[in-house]
Design an enzyme around this catalytic site. Structure first.
Site, short mmCIF file in Angstrom:
data_model
loop_
_atom_site.label_atom_id
_atom_site.label_comp_id
_atom_site.label_asym_id
_atom_site.label_seq_id
_atom_site.Cartn_x
_atom_site.Cartn_y
_atom_site.Cartn_z
N CYS A 49 31.55 42.60 33.25
CA CYS A 49 31.86 42.87 34.89
C CYS A 49 31.97 44.26 35.33
CB CYS A 49 33.25 42.38 35.04
SG CYS A 49 34.12 42.71 36.64
N CYS A 52 35.50 45.81 36.24
CA CYS A 52 36.72 45.70 35.49
C CYS A 52 36.86 47.04 34.78
CB CYS A 52 36.55 44.81 34.06
SG CYS A 52 37.21 42.89 34.23
N HIS A 114 40.69 40.70 35.81
CA HIS A 114 39.63 39.96 36.31
C HIS A 114 39.74 38.43 36.87
CE1 HIS A 114 35.09 39.22 36.10
NE2 HIS A 114 35.44 38.06 35.59
N ASN A 154 35.00 38.21 50.68
CA ASN A 154 34.13 37.12 50.37
C ASN A 154 34.46 36.49 49.16
OD1 ASN A 154 32.49 37.09 52.42
ND2 ASN A 154 30.85 38.32 51.65
N SER A 162 29.46 37.97 44.59
CA SER A 162 28.57 38.10 43.34
C SER A 162 29.57 38.22 42.20
CB SER A 162 27.65 39.58 43.63
OG SER A 162 28.74 40.43 44.12
N HIS A 165 35.72 39.00 40.17
CA HIS A 165 36.75 40.04 39.99
C HIS A 165 37.36 40.13 41.57
CE1 HIS A 165 38.42 43.21 37.77
NE2 HIS A 165 38.79 43.66 38.77
N HIS A 167 38.29 41.54 44.55
CA HIS A 167 38.16 42.54 45.34
C HIS A 167 37.53 42.31 46.90
CE1 HIS A 167 34.00 41.01 44.30
NE2 HIS A 167 33.44 42.10 45.22
N GLN A 169 35.64 44.41 50.44
CA GLN A 169 34.78 45.37 50.93
C GLN A 169 35.03 46.08 52.21
OE1 GLN A 169 30.32 45.01 50.53
NE2 GLN A 169 30.86 42.93 49.73
ZN LIG Z 1 36.24 42.02 36.18
#
Ligand SMILES: [Zn+2]
Ligand SMILES: [Zn+2]
Ligand SMILES: [Zn+2]
Length: 344
Positions: A49, A52, A114, A154, A162, A165, A167, A169
């Site tokens: 990843c 990570c 993750h 998203n 994609s 993990h 996250h 934007q």
């Molecule tokens: Zn990750």
């Protein structure tokens, strides 16, 4: 006309767009169908990843061994800060118009873990994420050429994420993008004509009717808007008239964390799977002028329709006419309220 039975249009006063509602097409109340698909548990750390801690990203940059949130400039940024903001009208007729768009794209990891999501993180673990959003919004908004800061997440492969993990934007732009621009115009017109804030009034009406409100805490209210397009769409608004995270005071970050956790964990109960969605905050433009009309809110747009695998597509009439839905926002709100109170 009966809003529970007859086909009708509903107006979104934030965008002045209509949605067609066809309640008669759902012959019986929505039953809920829990998925039989097995979703594989993610590992706590994935050596492949790029988000990570300690791993290398595209281009060879190595992530630090971060222990809370982690912010970096997007390696595949859609915008560049050095772009010239010039306007081109290549034929002089206003038909082939282009404009340079300087901007900054960043990524924020919510956690070094993750395998977590906003739904499986605790509200206490989400709070540092809210504080990171606050810092980023202020920092980016203070840059001269940045006039709008869009924070969005998203979630799930169905929404094109994609990487699982946790996250989000940030796309900070020189222009105010189309959706917030429409909402800005509508909120401004409403304030000028009614001398009140559009969303302050809307929250009052929803609290009075009670049908579409999901839950509230001291800072925020979550509801299925009257004009919702996506089957399980949710709008989260600050209860006080705040323009952006810059107006947050003590307690707001904690209350927003609790609210985001409640919405996302309720979503995960709908079909018994991690619920995909796009969510984002709509905040006052950062163009250096005051925006008394703007009211802080977040939109959740989940694509799922009747099960974990059946998604809504915006095709046919929706591409050529306008958005349409069958199940009413009132039925969805009742279902989400019921699920949020259950521990299953
Ligand atoms: Zn990750
Ligand atoms: Zn307001
Ligand atoms: Zn909005």
């Amino acid at each position: 006309m009966k809003l529970t039975e007859d086909p009708h249009r509903r107006l979104n006063p934030l965008t002045n767009q209509w949605v067609l509602v066809s309640p008669h097409r759902t012959s019986r109340p929505w039953q809920g169908e829990v998925a039989h698909i097995k979703t594989e548990a993610e590992p706590k750390y994935d050596p492949s990843c790029y988000l990570c801690p300690g791993n290398a990203r595209a281009g060879g940059v190595r992530n630090p061994a971060y222990t809370s949130t982690f912010v970096f400039d997007n390696d595949f940024a859609a915008l560049k800060p050095g772009t010239q903001r010039e306007c081109l009208d290549t034929d002089g007729l206003g038909l082939l118009v282009a404009q340079g768009e300087p901007g900054i794209c960043r990524v924020i990891c919510f956690s070094p873990r993750h395998d977590l999501t906003l739904a499986t993180m605790t509200p206490g673990e989400i709070e540092p994420v809210v504080h990171t959003w606050m810092t980023q919004f202020r920092e980016l908004g203070e840059i001269d050429f940045i006039n709008h800061v869009q924070i969005f997440e998203n979630r799930g492969a169905m929404m094109g994420a994609s990487n699982p993990h946790p996250h989000c934007q940030i796309w900070a732009t020189s222009s105010v993008p189309v959706e917030p621009e429409n909402e800005l115009a509508a909120q401004r017109t409403y304030l000028q004509s009614k001398k009140h804030c559009l969303l302050c009034d809307y929250i009052m009406v929803e609290q009075r009717q009670g049908k579409r409100v999901l839950f509230e805490n001291d800072g925020f209210v979550a509801l299925v808007p009257f004009w919702a397009v996506w089957p399980f769409e949710v709008l989260v608004c600050s209860r006080r008239h705040l323009g952006s995270m810059n107006d947050f005071i003590s307690g707001d970050a904690q209350n927003l964390s609790l609210m985001l956790h409640r919405v996302t964990s309720t979503y995960d109960k709908v079909f018994g799977v991690p619920f995909p969605y796009s969510m984002g905050f709509h905040q006052s433009p950062t163009d250096g002028t005051v925006h008394p009309e703007w009211h802080f809110h977040a939109h959740f747009y989940p694509p799922l329709l009747r099960s974990a695998t059946i998604r809504k597509f915006m095709v046919g009439f929706e591409m050529l006419g306008n958005a349409q839905r069958d199940i009413t926002p009132e039925i969805v709100a009742a279902r989400l309220r019921e699920l949020s109170g259950s521990d299953s």
